[in-house]
Design a protein around this motif. Structure first.
Motif, PDB file in Angstrom:
ATOM      1  N   TYR A 178       0.421  -0.836   0.112  1.00  0.00           N
ATOM      2  CA  TYR A 178      -0.402  -0.268   0.285  1.00  0.00           C
ATOM      3  C   TYR A 178       1.028   1.596  -0.022  1.00  0.00           C
ATOM      4  CZ  TYR A 178      -4.519   3.129   1.796  1.00  0.00           C
ATOM      5  OH  TYR A 178      -4.902   4.100   2.210  1.00  0.00           O
ATOM      6  N   ARG A 208      -9.853  -6.599   1.899  1.00  0.00           N
ATOM      7  CA  ARG A 208     -10.425  -6.232   2.990  1.00  0.00           C
ATOM      8  C   ARG A 208      -9.015  -5.486   3.431  1.00  0.00           C
ATOM      9  NH1 ARG A 208     -14.072 -10.074   2.522  1.00  0.00           N
ATOM     10  NH2 ARG A 208     -16.190  -8.863   2.035  1.00  0.00           N
ATOM     11  N   TRP A 209      -9.049  -4.107   3.867  1.00  0.00           N
ATOM     12  CA  TRP A 209      -8.690  -3.283   4.925  1.00  0.00           C
ATOM     13  C   TRP A 209      -9.184  -2.874   5.627  1.00  0.00           C
ATOM     14  CZ3 TRP A 209      -8.089  -2.188  -0.243  1.00  0.00           C
ATOM     15  CH2 TRP A 209      -8.547  -0.830  -0.260  1.00  0.00           C
ATOM     16  N   GLN A 210      -8.625  -2.085   6.972  1.00  0.00           N
ATOM     17  CA  GLN A 210      -9.516  -0.690   7.863  1.00  0.00           C
ATOM     18  C   GLN A 210      -8.096  -0.011   7.861  1.00  0.00           C
ATOM     19  OE1 GLN A 210      -9.695  -1.886  12.385  1.00  0.00           O
ATOM     20  NE2 GLN A 210     -11.549  -2.223  11.475  1.00  0.00           N
ATOM     21  N   ASP A 231     -13.923   0.295   7.525  1.00  0.00           N
ATOM     22  CA  ASP A 231     -13.636  -0.732   6.999  1.00  0.00           C
ATOM     23  C   ASP A 231     -14.040  -0.252   5.357  1.00  0.00           C
ATOM     24  OD1 ASP A 231     -13.225  -2.901   9.019  1.00  0.00           O
ATOM     25  OD2 ASP A 231     -14.878  -2.801   9.704  1.00  0.00           O
ATOM     26  N   PRO A 264      -2.708   1.838   6.281  1.00  0.00           N
ATOM     27  CA  PRO A 264      -3.083   0.781   6.847  1.00  0.00           C
ATOM     28  C   PRO A 264      -2.247  -0.528   6.766  1.00  0.00           C
ATOM     29  CG  PRO A 264      -5.016   1.406   4.737  1.00  0.00           C
ATOM     30  CD  PRO A 264      -3.029   1.867   4.740  1.00  0.00           C
ATOM     31  N   THR A 266      -3.063  -3.917   7.950  1.00  0.00           N
ATOM     32  CA  THR A 266      -3.890  -5.431   8.265  1.00  0.00           C
ATOM     33  C   THR A 266      -4.485  -5.635   7.177  1.00  0.00           C
ATOM     34  OG1 THR A 266      -3.532  -5.763  10.597  1.00  0.00           O
ATOM     35  CG2 THR A 266      -5.065  -6.879   9.126  1.00  0.00           C
ATOM     36  N   PHE A 267      -4.353  -6.783   6.142  1.00  0.00           N
ATOM     37  CA  PHE A 267      -4.846  -7.083   5.013  1.00  0.00           C
ATOM     38  C   PHE A 267      -5.164  -8.857   5.242  1.00  0.00           C
ATOM     39  CE2 PHE A 267      -2.266  -3.527   4.036  1.00  0.00           C
ATOM     40  CZ  PHE A 267      -2.920  -2.311   2.735  1.00  0.00           C
ATOM     41  N   THR A 276       2.440  -7.776   4.257  1.00  0.00           N
ATOM     42  CA  THR A 276       2.598  -6.865   3.670  1.00  0.00           C
ATOM     43  C   THR A 276       4.060  -6.106   3.530  1.00  0.00           C
ATOM     44  OG1 THR A 276       2.950  -5.508   6.140  1.00  0.00           O
ATOM     45  CG2 THR A 276       0.614  -4.881   4.744  1.00  0.00           C
TER      46      THR A 276
END
Length: 277
Positions: A178, A208-210, A231, A264, A266-267, A276
């Motif tokens: 990212y 998905r990530w946050q 989210d 972010p 966490t994926f 990552t």
């Protein structure tokens, strides 16, 4: 007168016969057969040893040596070694005891069972007395071979392995990079690259990530984004659904931000955690 002479002759013969039976030489006793001498036993060679008391002869006959007990597990290796050194490829004389059981005489006339028991390598079986029992008693008192230490009646189960650290997590099937490519007041642009390291083709995916600083996605290309609070859920476009093994896809988006714009950490891809880069 002639009749009287004949009577005297018959009487004389009868008395002589009685005298011979009472005072003569006794009749010989019937002869009892004895085991054949060792030199008369058939001779062969031992070509295989299976354990301390089981052998295979040169003609392929597999037989158990009579009057020997099964070797204990803790001394089986020593018993096999003794039998191998004593019998393998050696010429022996064979005396069949019962079907499947034999006694083996060594070239010097020694009974193998007696030799094994005398050395403390084997125990007897089915013997109430005689040379074998005497040999076992002497070996036991002298602490020879298996008598040197007591064999345990059972082998204790090994303790369960202990681990000083947690098991390593399964290998991740994906790597996500990212990168914020540009920023301006209240907005930014970012690029997300997803690499497939699972070793298999991925056909259709959801990433998905946050966010942690209140960022929002306003426009995305190469994929479709939806967001609920922090989210973010990104689904492939039709032309980006396939990610070949060791291949990657890239998507970009414009977003809004007010203040900090942390990346972010966490994926997940199709529910599996990604590393990552």
């Amino acid at each position: 007168m002639a009749a009287r002479k004949h009577l005297l002759v018959l009487l004389t013969l009868f008395l002589a016969a009685c005298t011979a039976e009472q005072g003569g030489t006794p009749h010989p006793a019937p002869r009892v057969s004895s085991p054949p001498p060792v030199e008369n036993l058939p001779s062969t060679k031992v070509r295989s040893i299976f354990d301390g008391r089981t052998v295979e002869l040169a003609d392929g006959t597999r037989a158990r040596i009579s009057l020997l007990a099964e070797p204990a597990s803790c001394t089986a290796a020593a018993a096999l070694d003794f039998a191998t050194k004593t019998l393998l490829d050696k010429e022996v004389r064979v005396n069949s005891i019962t079907p499947g059981e034999v006694s083996l005489m060594l070239p010097d006339g020694t009974d193998f069972a007696l030799a094994a028991v005398s050395a403390g390598m084997m125990r007897t079986s089915g013997v109430d007395g005689g040379p074998l029992m005497d040999a076992e008693t002497r070996a036991s008192k002298a602490k020879l071979g298996l008598w040197a230490e007591e064999c345990p009646t059972s082998t204790p189960a090994p303790p369960p392995p202990t681990s000083t650290s947690a098991a390593p997590p399964p290998a991740s099937p994906c790597v996500v990079v990212y990168r914020i490519t540009s920023t301006w007041p209240g907005s930014f642009q970012a690029e997300v690259t997803v690499r497939n390291v699972s070793g298999a083709l991925i056909d259709g995916w959801t990433l998905r990530w946050q966010f942690t600083d209140g960022q929002t996605v306003t426009q995305m290309w190469n994929a479709t984004a939806s967001q609920s609070g922090a989210d973010v859920s990104v689904t492939n476009a039709g032309y980006t659904s396939l990610i070949v093994a060791d291949g990657s896809i890239s998507l970009g988006f414009n977003g809004t931000v007010n203040g900090l714009n942390a990346v972010p950490t966490t994926f997940t891809l199709n529910g599996a955690a990604c590393t990552t880069g």
